[in-house]
Design an enzyme around this catalytic site. Structure first.
Site: not given
Ligand code: NAD
Length: 484
Positions: A180, A233-234, A238, A255, A289, A386
């Site tokens: 996804k 993601g965030s 997570g 991550e 990130c 962040e």
């Molecule tokens: P996000 O957590 O909002 O979204 C990430 C993904 O999760 C998207 O595909 C989103 O649709 C999905 N998602 C959202 N709510 C969900 C739920 N309830 N259940 C399942 N999936 C869900 O993050 P973002 O705003 O897209 O990305 C930014 C964040 O990602 C930042 O905090 C950044 O630091 C982190 N990030 C980390 C790394 C790493 O390797 N550690 C790399 C890139 C980004």
């Protein structure tokens, strides 16, 4: 207009076929540099995720799961070849959907995607167990078996690269995948899915279900027939994923975010350090990130560091991401732009000073000027939270212990950088810093051969290298009684 976006409507990829969502709904995806809609994408929800999981399960039990490991490796190599063949289209598509400068995608993302595919193609027929001589009356050994169906949920900041960091090892292990992509950047994932079909991956091996987090993402987390969720993601999402995965005790890799410190000691090459520190926070418009968002400079060189960093910010060329000379593109969305501008306002209210930037750039596209804050206290929100934008805070430190205290003083532990000419100091610092990666006299490189990830709010588990093979396999013990 790119070949792939010209069609405008983009369907899901389930069971090797492009299909509309069961609901018939489509959502818009925009070019962040113009704010214009570039394509309509089928919006997956629980029904589509379920169809994708069924197909992935069938491929896992059948075609893909039963394939000779070396042939799985060859399929990954074929995909690498198709990615190479279509790389200009992928570069343009990634840039259109995410606002990244084409120059950056060409230099970084695309080569990393191909490298990841080739690296894990090589693993496919080298995943082995161990003969462990536990007893004299038994032959005891382990094998590593694929976990099964993997749900991969990825963010919008490196859609192609982070997507491949998950797909390639999962497939090499013999797992099948339901991917996804983020709702803001669904296009390159669909293109990769198409290339996988063309490369001969059996139907269901890789399914792509663009959609929103609360619906499609949550459906992956809740699905009882998904064995593993790999998420980038965030931290907030997570935590939700960890809770949701309790249902069928899915394996989970997370991550998450970061607030990484880049520490500059006197005696280091300050010019080089600040050049890297500028790239460390302004690359990908700070939406990284491991962005080096906290630049810690020894008090004796603080003014020089600020002055040079302001110069780096001045030198950034904001503009059309399709222009080869553009070095910084827009943020991903209106929401993200407002969030970053909101943090800049918070910083001002907290009493920090804007040395450069601090405002929207232009009035079309989600551009924010590269921003440097001075007069920052460690406890301020702009130094703790962040921001995920091109906003650097520069903080002075007194000595090594002070630098370590500041660097380790957030809820994150993803990465850190140290600039020093003192080899003993570099070893002391790498020991003391709490981070998944510590860079010395460089900032930011990653390589798929090296473990990637962090602790605390930065995540859970690691990706890359042989650790990713462990992430997608389970050890099984075989005990054969050889006694009479
Ligand atoms: P996000 O957590 O909002 O979204 C990430 C993904 O999760 C998207 O595909 C989103 O649709 C999905 N998602 C959202 N709510 C969900 C739920 N309830 N259940 C399942 N999936 C869900 O993050 P973002 O705003 O897209 O990305 C930014 C964040 O990602 C930042 O905090 C950044 O630091 C982190 N990030 C980390 C790394 C790493 O390797 N550690 C790399 C890139 C980004």
């Amino acid at each position: 207009m790119n070949q792939f976006t010209a069609g405008k409507h983009h369907d899901l990829l389930i069971d090797g076929q492009r299909v509309p969502a069961a609901s018939g709904r489509y959502f818009e995806t925009r070019d962040p540099s113009t704010e214009e809609v570039i394509a309509l994408v089928a919006e997956a929800d629980a029904a589509d995720v379920d169809a994708a999981v069924r197909s992935a399960r069938a491929a896992f039990e059948g075609t893909w799961g039963q394939m000779r490991p070396a042939d799985r490796g060859l399929a990954l190599l074929r995909l690498a070849e198709f990615v190479r063949r279509d790389q200009e289209e992928l570069v343009e598509l990634e840039s259109l959907d995410s606002g990244k400068p084409v120059s950056a995608v060409r230099r970084q993302d695309l080569p990393a995607v191909i490298d990841t595919l080739i690296y894990y193609a090589g693993w496919a027929d080298k995943i082995s167990g161990q003969v462990i001589p536990a007893r004299t009356d038994a032959l005891t050994y382990t094998v590593r078996e694929p976990m099964g169906v993997v749900g991969a949920i990825i963010p919008w900041n490196f859609p192609l690269m982070i997507g491949m960091w998950k797909i390639a090892p999962a497939l090499a292990c013999g797992c099948t995948v339901v991917l996804k992509p983020a709702e803001l950047t669904p296009l390159t994932a669909l293109k990769i899915g198409e290339l996988a079909v063309e490369a001969g991956f059996p139907a269901g091996t890789l399914n792509v279900v663009p959609g929103f987090g609360k619906t499609a993402g949550q459906a992956i987390v809740d699905h009882p027939d998904i064995d593993k969720v790999t998420f980038t993601g965030s931290p907030g999402v997570g935590r939700q994923i960890l809770r949701g995965a309790a249902g069928n005790l899915k394996r989970v890799t997370l991550e998450l975010g970061g607030k990484s410190a880049n520490i500059i000691f006197p005696g280091s090459d300050v010019e080089k350090a600040v050049k890297a520190a500028g790239a460390g926070i302004f690359f990908n418009t700070g939406q990284v990130c491991s962005a080096g968002s906290r630049i810690l400079a020894h008090r004796s060189i603080y003014d020089e560091v600020v002055e040079r960093l302001v110069g780096r910010a001045q030198g950034m060329r904001l503009g059309d991401p399709r222009d080869d000379k553009t070095s910084m593109g827009p943020l991903i969305s209106q929401t993200q732009m407002e969030r970053v501008l909101g943090y800049i306002e918070v910083g001002r209210q907290e009493g920090a000073e804007v040395a450069i930037g601090g405002a929207r750039h232009g009035d079309k596209g989600y551009y924010v000027s590269p921003t440097v804050f001075t007069g920052v206290e460690h406890e301020m929100r702009i130094s703790q939270e962040e921001i995920f934008g091109p906003v650097a805070t520069v903080i002075p430190f007194e000595d090594e212990d002070d630098a370590v205290r500041l660097a380790n003083g957030t809820v994150y532990s993803l990465a850190a950088g140290v600039w020093t000419a003192d080899i003993a100091q570099s070893h002391r610092m790498t020991r003391k810093l709490k981070a998944g990666t510590v860079w010395v006299n460089t900032y930011g490189p990653t390589d798929v051969r090296l473990p990637w990830g962090g602790m605390r709010d930065s995540g859970f588990g690691r990706e890359h290298g042989d650790i990713a093979i462990e992430n997608f396999t389970e050890p099984k013990v075989v005990w054969i009684n050889t006694g009479r």
